[in-house]
Design an enzyme around this catalytic site. Structure first.
Site, PDB file in Angstrom:
ATOM      1  CG  ASP A   1      -1.891   1.348   1.245  1.00  0.00           C
ATOM      2  OD1 ASP A   1      -2.216   1.655   0.245  1.00  0.00           O
ATOM      3  OD2 ASP A   1      -2.261   1.492   2.457  1.00  0.00           O
TER       4      ASP A   1
ATOM      5  CD  GLU B   1      -5.521   0.114  -1.436  1.00  0.00           C
ATOM      6  OE1 GLU B   1      -5.185  -0.929  -0.762  1.00  0.00           O
ATOM      7  OE2 GLU B   1      -6.108   1.184  -1.206  1.00  0.00           O
TER       8      GLU B   1
ATOM      9  CG  ASP C   1      -0.461   3.015   6.485  1.00  0.00           C
ATOM     10  OD1 ASP C   1      -0.878   3.823   5.542  1.00  0.00           O
ATOM     11  OD2 ASP C   1      -0.485   3.526   7.628  1.00  0.00           O
TER      12      ASP C   1
END
Lengths: 193, 193
Positions: free
Chosen positions: B23, B85, B157
């Site tokens: 991410d 992502e 996260d």
């Protein structure tokens, strides 16, 4: 710092700093290398890194092409540092994101080779080579050709990359504006004054 | 494909695919690793890569920290592939550019290690783990904890990164939505059904 040995250079072992200029783009990334020795600049090489598979490829593949391309240039020409042009923020957020990713890949190519990286805005680059920030692409190409004593104007992206390298050299030597105040040759080499 | 040998796993040599979820963010990049074996998922590790020098550092240094961090995670855990992502496009073009550069560095960390990289939107990730695309961060954390049988919710996260890895596993196995249709355990291991 490295010993200047490239073709056309001085045979005596003169210490020069080799600057890699980079103009990042997802489709075409321009690169250009110059040797700076005191206040003398000498052209080494320039060209473009193109995404081999074109825009149809997945983004990670395109970023890998950029990253590998920058690494290849560094492995071949052994620059001492890199100067990267700051990209424009587009009105289209998606384009800005894509350009940002390309720039991230290009900078990673340099920093993963342990090159120090300096950043310059297009305004700074244009001011350094043309003397004002509103110069057209053709003016940049023309001035890069003149400043580096090239037989022809480099391709636009390569010229931008060379201009970025010149901009760094300019800042390093504290010579003031290269263009506008004139430039000339002495002893068969380009001299900035 | 690799032999599953990590702690708590089966002693017999069962082939598993290790997925690295990422991410990307310039300040904090979450990472999470899971092993996928058939339709079973097993937690391996997760955490965050933080720019050691904070926001005050020059961008190239911060990108290097991200790139090196991803490479370190890969060298340590030997994933077979990465799932990244897709970042949101911010209303602020400068933020979008920064985020793009961070994402470029993170993807380069993976592709420079020859990992195949798949990309998923936040919508796809949320749908895969929570069952709908409008889930809050806390819901993602909670479902990641449940799906991977963790004793506590991972940091946000890291949870997003694990969710991205789960999303990839979900697509690979063709299991349909993991959440919403329920999930349970069989024989002491998490089983998606």
């Amino acid at each position: 710092m490295r010993i200047q040995m490239a073709d056309g250079g001085d045979a005596s072992a003169l210490i020069a700093t080799r600057i890699l200029g980079l103009d990042p783009g997802l489709r075409i990334t321009g690169f250009g290398l110059i040797d700076m020795q005191g206040n003398r600049l000498r052209y080494v090489a320039s060209g473009c890194i193109r995404g081999a598979d074109g825009a149809a490829s997945a983004l990670p593949i395109r970023l890998k092409t950029l990253f590998d391309g920058v690494r290849e240039v560094i492995d071949r020409y052994h620059p001492d540092l890199a100067a990267v042009e700051k990209v424009f923020v587009s009105v289209n957020p998606q384009s800005t994101l894509l350009l940002g990713q390309a720039r991230g890949a290009v900078i990673c190519g340099a920093v993963s080779s342990d090159l120090p990286v300096s950043e310059y805005t297009a305004l700074q680059v244009k001011q350094a080579v043309v003397g004002h920030g509103k110069a057209a692409k053709e003016q940049v190409q023309h001035m890069v050709m003149r400043l580096l004593d090239l037989p022809a104007a480099p391709q636009a992206d390569a010229a931008d990359a060379l201009a970025c390298a010149i901009c760094h050299a300019h800042g390093s030597t504290g010579l003031g504006a290269l263009a506008g105040s004139g430039h000339g040759r002495r002893g068969g080499r380009m001299l900035m004054r």
